[in-house]
Design a protein around this motif. Structure first.
Motif, PDB file in Angstrom:
ATOM      1  N   GLN A  51       0.838  -1.197   0.000  1.00  0.00           N
ATOM      2  CA  GLN A  51       0.000   0.000   0.000  1.00  0.00           C
ATOM      3  C   GLN A  51       0.877   1.252   0.000  1.00  0.00           C
ATOM      4  O   GLN A  51       0.553   2.228  -0.683  1.00  0.00           O
ATOM      5  CB  GLN A  51      -0.930   0.011   1.219  1.00  0.00           C
ATOM      6  N   GLU A  52       1.960   1.212   0.723  1.00  0.00           N
ATOM      7  CA  GLU A  52       2.864   2.351   0.793  1.00  0.00           C
ATOM      8  C   GLU A  52       3.501   2.640  -0.565  1.00  0.00           C
ATOM      9  O   GLU A  52       3.619   3.798  -0.982  1.00  0.00           O
ATOM     10  CB  GLU A  52       3.947   2.111   1.846  1.00  0.00           C
ATOM     11  N   GLN A  53       3.901   1.590  -1.269  1.00  0.00           N
ATOM     12  CA  GLN A  53       4.501   1.771  -2.593  1.00  0.00           C
ATOM     13  C   GLN A  53       3.479   2.322  -3.582  1.00  0.00           C
ATOM     14  O   GLN A  53       3.800   3.208  -4.378  1.00  0.00           O
ATOM     15  CB  GLN A  53       5.082   0.452  -3.102  1.00  0.00           C
TER      16      GLN A  53
ATOM     17  N   ILE B 217      -5.292   5.339   0.305  1.00  0.00           N
ATOM     18  CA  ILE B 217      -5.198   4.046  -0.395  1.00  0.00           C
ATOM     19  C   ILE B 217      -5.880   2.975   0.444  1.00  0.00           C
ATOM     20  O   ILE B 217      -6.663   2.165  -0.072  1.00  0.00           O
ATOM     21  CB  ILE B 217      -3.724   3.659  -0.678  1.00  0.00           C
ATOM     22  N   LYS B 218      -5.626   2.969   1.758  1.00  0.00           N
ATOM     23  CA  LYS B 218      -6.248   1.987   2.650  1.00  0.00           C
ATOM     24  C   LYS B 218      -7.762   2.136   2.635  1.00  0.00           C
ATOM     25  O   LYS B 218      -8.493   1.135   2.584  1.00  0.00           O
ATOM     26  CB  LYS B 218      -5.706   2.145   4.068  1.00  0.00           C
ATOM     27  N   GLN B 219      -8.254   3.368   2.657  1.00  0.00           N
ATOM     28  CA  GLN B 219      -9.700   3.606   2.627  1.00  0.00           C
ATOM     29  C   GLN B 219     -10.305   3.189   1.294  1.00  0.00           C
ATOM     30  O   GLN B 219     -11.403   2.628   1.255  1.00  0.00           O
ATOM     31  CB  GLN B 219     -10.004   5.075   2.900  1.00  0.00           C
TER      32      GLN B 219
ATOM     33  N   LYS C  16     -13.583   6.680  -2.193  1.00  0.00           N
ATOM     34  CA  LYS C  16     -13.307   6.542  -3.626  1.00  0.00           C
ATOM     35  C   LYS C  16     -12.332   7.657  -4.009  1.00  0.00           C
ATOM     36  O   LYS C  16     -12.374   8.743  -3.438  1.00  0.00           O
ATOM     37  CB  LYS C  16     -14.576   6.670  -4.443  1.00  0.00           C
ATOM     38  N   PRO C  17     -11.456   7.389  -4.970  1.00  0.00           N
ATOM     39  CA  PRO C  17     -10.537   8.450  -5.392  1.00  0.00           C
ATOM     40  C   PRO C  17     -11.298   9.563  -6.091  1.00  0.00           C
ATOM     41  O   PRO C  17     -12.301   9.313  -6.753  1.00  0.00           O
ATOM     42  CB  PRO C  17      -9.579   7.735  -6.342  1.00  0.00           C
ATOM     43  N   ARG C  18     -10.807  10.786  -5.930  1.00  0.00           N
ATOM     44  CA  ARG C  18     -11.431  11.938  -6.593  1.00  0.00           C
ATOM     45  C   ARG C  18     -10.436  12.549  -7.565  1.00  0.00           C
ATOM     46  O   ARG C  18      -9.231  12.325  -7.478  1.00  0.00           O
ATOM     47  CB  ARG C  18     -11.852  12.960  -5.568  1.00  0.00           C
ATOM     48  N   GLY C  19     -10.962  13.357  -8.456  1.00  0.00           N
ATOM     49  CA  GLY C  19     -10.110  14.044  -9.428  1.00  0.00           C
ATOM     50  C   GLY C  19      -9.311  13.047 -10.244  1.00  0.00           C
ATOM     51  O   GLY C  19      -9.850  12.088 -10.782  1.00  0.00           O
ATOM     52  N   SER C  20      -8.016  13.264 -10.290  1.00  0.00           N
ATOM     53  CA  SER C  20      -7.154  12.400 -11.098  1.00  0.00           C
ATOM     54  C   SER C  20      -6.683  11.161 -10.332  1.00  0.00           C
ATOM     55  O   SER C  20      -5.880  10.380 -10.848  1.00  0.00           O
ATOM     56  CB  SER C  20      -5.940  13.195 -11.578  1.00  0.00           C
TER      57      SER C  20
END
Length: 70
Positions: free
Chosen positions: A21-23, A35-37, A44-48
């Motif tokens: 996860q760190e990498q 990343i963990k969430q 969820k990721p936002r934007g780019s």
């Protein structure tokens, strides 16, 4: 391109790629806490963000959006 057949989660894809996860956080420019969430489904990721994750994992953006139900 990485073969993603049978992959059902982002964490499975990350492990297949051989990243922690760190990498993944470092390569995508996203905080490891996010990343963990994302992996546990609480965010969820936002934007780019989704594109950055896709690039870091060497897959098309479509793969990430499908895995995350976006």
């Amino acid at each position: 391109m990485l073969d993603t057949d049978g992959i059902k989660t982002l964490s499975e894809l990350r492990v297949l790629k051989g990243l922690t996860q760190e990498q993944l956080a470092n390569e995508s420019g996203i905080a490891v806490s996010l990343i963990k969430q994302i992996e546990d489904g609480s965010a969820k990721p936002r934007g780019s963000g989704a594109g950055n994750i896709a690039t870091a994992l060497g897959v098309d953006l479509f793969v990430i959006t499908e895995l995350l139900g976006m």
